[in-house]
Design a protein around this motif. Sequence first.
Motif, PDB file in Angstrom:
ATOM      1  N   VAL A  71      -9.616  15.457  10.671  1.00 44.60           N
ATOM      2  CA  VAL A  71     -10.566  16.525  11.009  1.00 44.60           C
ATOM      3  C   VAL A  71      -9.856  17.865  11.170  1.00 44.60           C
ATOM      4  O   VAL A  71     -10.343  18.900  10.706  1.00 44.60           O
ATOM      5  CB  VAL A  71     -11.361  16.140  12.280  1.00 44.60           C
ATOM      6  N   VAL A  75     -10.782  21.249   9.055  1.00 43.62           N
ATOM      7  CA  VAL A  75     -11.155  22.526   9.687  1.00 43.62           C
ATOM      8  C   VAL A  75     -10.165  23.619   9.278  1.00 43.62           C
ATOM      9  O   VAL A  75     -10.559  24.751   8.963  1.00 43.62           O
ATOM     10  CB  VAL A  75     -11.193  22.385  11.224  1.00 43.62           C
ATOM     11  N   ASP A 186      -2.715  20.472  17.739  1.00 46.08           N
ATOM     12  CA  ASP A 186      -3.552  19.528  18.482  1.00 46.08           C
ATOM     13  C   ASP A 186      -2.687  18.529  19.253  1.00 46.08           C
ATOM     14  O   ASP A 186      -3.199  17.561  19.795  1.00 46.08           O
ATOM     15  CB  ASP A 186      -4.560  18.828  17.553  1.00 46.08           C
ATOM     16  N   ILE A 188       0.235  18.211  22.407  1.00 41.58           N
ATOM     17  CA  ILE A 188       0.575  18.975  23.606  1.00 41.58           C
ATOM     18  C   ILE A 188       1.886  19.740  23.461  1.00 41.58           C
ATOM     19  O   ILE A 188       1.967  20.927  23.796  1.00 41.58           O
ATOM     20  CB  ILE A 188       0.644  18.025  24.835  1.00 41.58           C
ATOM     21  N   GLN A 191       1.449  22.648  21.267  1.00 41.44           N
ATOM     22  CA  GLN A 191       0.585  23.644  21.914  1.00 41.44           C
ATOM     23  C   GLN A 191       1.384  24.487  22.913  1.00 41.44           C
ATOM     24  O   GLN A 191       1.207  25.702  22.993  1.00 41.44           O
ATOM     25  CB  GLN A 191      -0.558  22.911  22.621  1.00 41.44           C
ATOM     26  N   ILE A 203      -6.126  27.481  21.549  1.00 44.57           N
ATOM     27  CA  ILE A 203      -5.837  26.352  22.436  1.00 44.57           C
ATOM     28  C   ILE A 203      -6.868  25.243  22.244  1.00 44.57           C
ATOM     29  O   ILE A 203      -8.071  25.483  22.275  1.00 44.57           O
ATOM     30  CB  ILE A 203      -5.799  26.821  23.910  1.00 44.57           C
ATOM     31  N   GLY A 204      -6.328  24.024  22.066  1.00 47.51           N
ATOM     32  CA  GLY A 204      -7.167  22.822  22.011  1.00 47.51           C
ATOM     33  C   GLY A 204      -8.293  22.901  21.011  1.00 47.51           C
ATOM     34  O   GLY A 204      -8.081  23.048  19.802  1.00 47.51           O
ATOM     35  N   GLU A 205      -9.533  22.828  21.544  1.00 45.24           N
ATOM     36  CA  GLU A 205     -10.707  22.725  20.662  1.00 45.24           C
ATOM     37  C   GLU A 205     -11.082  24.050  20.003  1.00 45.24           C
ATOM     38  O   GLU A 205     -12.027  24.088  19.197  1.00 45.24           O
ATOM     39  CB  GLU A 205     -11.893  22.161  21.454  1.00 45.24           C
ATOM     40  N   TYR A 208     -11.534  24.023  16.270  1.00 49.86           N
ATOM     41  CA  TYR A 208     -12.683  23.358  15.654  1.00 49.86           C
ATOM     42  C   TYR A 208     -13.926  24.249  15.590  1.00 49.86           C
ATOM     43  O   TYR A 208     -14.862  23.939  14.860  1.00 49.86           O
ATOM     44  CB  TYR A 208     -12.989  22.047  16.394  1.00 49.86           C
ATOM     45  N   PRO A 211     -14.733  27.896  12.054  1.00 50.53           N
ATOM     46  CA  PRO A 211     -15.691  28.258  10.998  1.00 50.53           C
ATOM     47  C   PRO A 211     -16.913  28.997  11.543  1.00 50.53           C
ATOM     48  O   PRO A 211     -17.446  29.891  10.877  1.00 50.53           O
ATOM     49  CB  PRO A 211     -16.089  26.892  10.412  1.00 50.53           C
ATOM     50  N   GLU A 220     -22.674  25.167  11.621  1.00 51.91           N
ATOM     51  CA  GLU A 220     -21.397  25.355  12.332  1.00 51.91           C
ATOM     52  C   GLU A 220     -21.637  25.956  13.711  1.00 51.91           C
ATOM     53  O   GLU A 220     -20.953  25.622  14.682  1.00 51.91           O
ATOM     54  CB  GLU A 220     -20.466  26.238  11.495  1.00 51.91           C
ATOM     55  N   SER A 223     -22.677  23.251  15.894  1.00 49.75           N
ATOM     56  CA  SER A 223     -21.525  22.463  16.349  1.00 49.75           C
ATOM     57  C   SER A 223     -20.917  23.048  17.618  1.00 49.75           C
ATOM     58  O   SER A 223     -20.442  22.314  18.481  1.00 49.75           O
ATOM     59  CB  SER A 223     -20.448  22.428  15.269  1.00 49.75           C
ATOM     60  N   ALA A 226     -23.051  22.010  20.414  1.00 52.00           N
ATOM     61  CA  ALA A 226     -22.814  20.578  20.682  1.00 52.00           C
ATOM     62  C   ALA A 226     -21.514  20.391  21.451  1.00 52.00           C
ATOM     63  O   ALA A 226     -21.449  19.605  22.403  1.00 52.00           O
ATOM     64  CB  ALA A 226     -22.771  19.816  19.365  1.00 52.00           C
ATOM     65  N   LEU A 227     -20.483  21.130  21.050  1.00 50.25           N
ATOM     66  CA  LEU A 227     -19.182  21.020  21.722  1.00 50.25           C
ATOM     67  C   LEU A 227     -19.297  21.444  23.186  1.00 50.25           C
ATOM     68  O   LEU A 227     -18.756  20.785  24.087  1.00 50.25           O
ATOM     69  CB  LEU A 227     -18.149  21.884  20.986  1.00 50.25           C
ATOM     70  N   LEU A 230     -21.154  18.718  25.123  1.00 55.17           N
ATOM     71  CA  LEU A 230     -20.284  17.561  25.369  1.00 55.17           C
ATOM     72  C   LEU A 230     -19.260  17.875  26.460  1.00 55.17           C
ATOM     73  O   LEU A 230     -18.955  17.041  27.306  1.00 55.17           O
ATOM     74  CB  LEU A 230     -19.559  17.159  24.081  1.00 55.17           C
TER      75      LEU A 230
ATOM     76  N   ILE B 191      -6.703  19.513  27.540  1.00 55.40           N
ATOM     77  CA  ILE B 191      -6.554  19.968  26.153  1.00 55.40           C
ATOM     78  C   ILE B 191      -6.876  18.820  25.194  1.00 55.40           C
ATOM     79  O   ILE B 191      -7.600  18.999  24.204  1.00 55.40           O
ATOM     80  CB  ILE B 191      -5.125  20.506  25.905  1.00 55.40           C
ATOM     81  N   VAL B 195      -9.711  18.552  22.319  1.00 54.69           N
ATOM     82  CA  VAL B 195      -9.420  18.241  20.914  1.00 54.69           C
ATOM     83  C   VAL B 195     -10.287  17.062  20.454  1.00 54.69           C
ATOM     84  O   VAL B 195     -10.864  17.079  19.357  1.00 54.69           O
ATOM     85  CB  VAL B 195      -7.905  17.921  20.732  1.00 54.69           C
ATOM     86  N   THR B 201     -17.405  16.624  17.067  1.00 51.75           N
ATOM     87  CA  THR B 201     -18.450  17.538  16.544  1.00 51.75           C
ATOM     88  C   THR B 201     -18.225  17.850  15.059  1.00 51.75           C
ATOM     89  O   THR B 201     -19.183  17.885  14.278  1.00 51.75           O
ATOM     90  CB  THR B 201     -18.512  18.855  17.346  1.00 51.75           C
TER      91      THR B 201
END
Lengths: 246, 216
Positions: A71, A75, A186, A188, A191, A203-205, A208, A211, A220, A223, A226-227, A230, B191, B195, B201
């Motif tokens: 993934v 991305v 992705d 540690i 990062q 950083i991190g997500e 994602y 886009p 998108e 998304s 949604a993220l 969550l 983190i 991820v 998603t």
Amino acid sequence: MIENNELTLVLILVALAATLAGRLLAKRWRLHWRSIPAYVVLPESAADAVESDNRIHFSMGSSAIGQASTVSALVTAELVYRLSQRLVVSRQTPLITVSDPVTLTLAQDTLRRAYEYRCRIERYHSRAAAWYPQGARSLVFAAGVSSLAADADVSRSVLLGRFGYELALLGESALRHGQVLIAHSDRIEGQAVAFAQAQQVLIGEELYVGPAYMNGRLIEQGSVIALDLLRWLVIVGVLITALQAL
Amino acid sequence: MRRHRLLDILSTVTVISLGLVTVIGLLSDRDSTAGEMAGFLIQLVALISALAVLVGIVNLLAVHTGRIRHTEYGWPYSLIVLLAAVAVVVLRIIDRAEGWSGDLEGETVSLRVFEAVQVSLESALMGLLVFFLVYAAYRLMRRDVTVWNVLFLAAIVVVLVGWIPLENMDALGDVRDWLVRVPVSAGARGILIGVGLGTVTVGVRVLLGQDRSYRG
């Protein structure tokens, strides 16, 4: 068989429902996202590179199609495509480096599509995407890529995807050659190195949602919603579990 | 244009159907038909990945041959890469043919060369990483002094000093252990959860056939 199958299924279904609901929301209302500085700098960097006839280097690190990092590879490829659409009007071809051979074909295809979009397919050559073997600690990849980027005289290095400690070598070489460094990993350890070295860090997500931040389509943007949903569910879950443990 | 549209549809249908089969298979019993199908697809991916190494090698040779042909800046290094690649292949062929004689008889020379050159070079580079990281921390503070940067630097200093095996440093060692166990571990998990959620998603977008990164 995955452990906690029901939980996985629920997670996928919630993400699916939230993405579709988010798409509807984005269609009906104009949504405002929080600012992520790297996504402000990236299009500016692309515009600057075109104007100053400089090259940009993208690296996907060890993000690999068919593995756990599929993934992040997809991305990153999408982000590279959107930036390359702007870059390919210039004389300088963007440089993409990868350490997974399957991802190499994705990188080449990403560049080809960008040239096709600008009706300049005759200027595309597959050598602009380069593969370097990973080695035991990815340092072979880092050494090869740093040397190639330095020789190609790139002005900016955008390192997105999966990197470990080897990011330090890539980053040091980029900064030593006066390149602007934008980085994410992705993992540690990568990062942490990215945070210390890069002028702009994702950083991190944050990777994602890229886009959606760069001429994002409705799905998108869905998304991103949604993220966020969550994330809040996880926060509530962690708090409830912690309170129960008291 | 029409050919591209057909390729788009074909790749999207392939991704959606194989993605759904894999998800259902992974959520089912391993012995069930769906589970076996998912296992077969995963094996197929591993096989393709192995074959794709050849594509990578061809690309490596093409990139460096091109650099030599156009005498691009740094082309002598590309020549070294090509010569090293040819040398490794030749050594491997001689190893397989058991063509060594004298002191080298029965030896796997390619493995020995690999250990002597690559492992030592990688170890040397690994040693350099510490200095790169310390310099990066210094540069971070020169660039911008923010609360987060100060916190990051303070954590690095405490952890590094905490590792020094001096007497009367137990208190600092305890602080280091607490730092690694509580805030660092919590941040790292945060983190990684982020991820993971991001992956879910985007994965959903791929299953919906709405991710365009792989289309022809």
